[in-house]
Motif scaffolding. Structure first.
Motif, PDB file in Angstrom:
ATOM      1  N   VAL A   1       0.604  -1.149  -0.070  1.00 31.93           N
ATOM      2  CA  VAL A   1      -0.168   0.078   0.002  1.00 31.93           C
ATOM      3  C   VAL A   1       0.974   1.231  -0.019  1.00 31.93           C
ATOM      4  N   ALA A   2       2.197   1.177   0.878  1.00 30.43           N
ATOM      5  CA  ALA A   2       2.792   2.407   0.864  1.00 30.43           C
ATOM      6  C   ALA A   2       3.340   2.618  -0.674  1.00 30.43           C
ATOM      7  N   THR A   3       3.885   1.548  -1.203  1.00 34.75           N
ATOM      8  CA  THR A   3       4.462   1.959  -2.579  1.00 34.75           C
ATOM      9  C   THR A   3       3.366   2.333  -3.761  1.00 34.75           C
TER      10      THR A   3
ATOM     11  N   VAL B   1      11.027   2.174  -4.403  1.00 34.14           N
ATOM     12  CA  VAL B   1      10.111   2.685  -5.823  1.00 34.14           C
ATOM     13  C   VAL B   1      10.411   4.324  -6.062  1.00 34.14           C
ATOM     14  N   ASN B   2      10.655   5.154  -5.330  1.00 30.25           N
ATOM     15  CA  ASN B   2      10.723   6.331  -5.543  1.00 30.25           C
ATOM     16  C   ASN B   2      12.129   6.461  -6.325  1.00 30.25           C
ATOM     17  N   VAL B   3      13.276   5.857  -5.792  1.00 30.16           N
ATOM     18  CA  VAL B   3      14.292   6.019  -6.647  1.00 30.16           C
ATOM     19  C   VAL B   3      14.496   5.076  -8.079  1.00 30.16           C
TER      20      VAL B   3
ATOM     21  N   GLY C   1       4.785   7.690  -5.656  1.00 28.85           N
ATOM     22  CA  GLY C   1       4.258   6.383  -5.690  1.00 28.85           C
ATOM     23  C   GLY C   1       3.850   5.883  -7.283  1.00 28.85           C
ATOM     24  N   LEU C   2       3.151   4.610  -7.136  1.00 28.43           N
ATOM     25  CA  LEU C   2       2.838   4.067  -8.549  1.00 28.43           C
ATOM     26  C   LEU C   2       1.528   4.577  -8.992  1.00 28.43           C
ATOM     27  N   VAL C   3       0.671   5.122  -8.193  1.00 27.06           N
ATOM     28  CA  VAL C   3      -0.529   5.683  -8.378  1.00 27.06           C
ATOM     29  C   VAL C   3      -0.460   7.246  -8.321  1.00 27.06           C
ATOM     30  N   SER C   4      -1.027   7.905  -9.360  1.00 22.68           N
ATOM     31  CA  SER C   4      -0.907   9.425  -9.460  1.00 22.68           C
ATOM     32  C   SER C   4      -2.243   9.900  -9.796  1.00 22.68           C
ATOM     33  N   PHE C   5      -2.869  10.525  -8.887  1.00 21.10           N
ATOM     34  CA  PHE C   5      -4.230  11.366  -9.193  1.00 21.10           C
ATOM     35  C   PHE C   5      -4.331  12.642  -9.905  1.00 21.10           C
TER      36      PHE C   5
END
Length: 125
Positions: free
Chosen positions: A22-24, A63-65, A88-92
């Motif tokens: 969930v964090a990533t 994941v950020n790196v 993160g992987l999900v961007s709104f």
């Protein structure tokens, strides 16, 4: 790794994995830990909180790196300044405008109505 074959340790690993996932996905390590606390485990203690937080923080940073390195490599600018700028992987997406002052009472009323409906639901059940 015989000590990790215990059911208790397996549950802890599942909780840590839930927090990391969930964090990533959303770039929110604390949100991942809270989700894991709420949904991902049956028993919780303070040591597990810190383990899940470190796991979620490490996963989010990794994941950020990786996403930043990928966006830097695929950009056409040689001096891209977006290093470590992919949370993160999900961007709104970005918010298009600003809130107006007259919208705040509407948001408060929506929250109050939602709270009253939730209280009614709990009372009826």
């Amino acid at each position: 790794f015989q000590q990790f074959r215990d059911d208790h340790e397996k549950r802890d690993f599942v909780s840590s994995g839930t927090a990391a996932g969930v964090a990533t996905a959303f770039g929110a390590p604390i949100g991942g830990v809270l989700f894991s606390l709420e949904e991902g485990c049956s028993f919780w203690n303070q040591a597990l909180t810190w383990r899940c937080f470190v796991c979620a923080l490490t996963a989010t940073f990794t994941v950020n790196v990786l996403l930043s390195a990928y966006s830097w490599r695929t950009s056409d600018r040689p001096h891209n300044t977006t290093l470590l700028n992919n949370p993160g992987l999900v961007s709104f997406g970005a918010m298009a405008g600003e809130y107006r002052i007259y919208e705040l009472p509407v948001f408060g009323a929506m929250g109050a109505v939602g709270g009253l409906i939730g209280a009614l639901w709990n009372f009826l059940n």
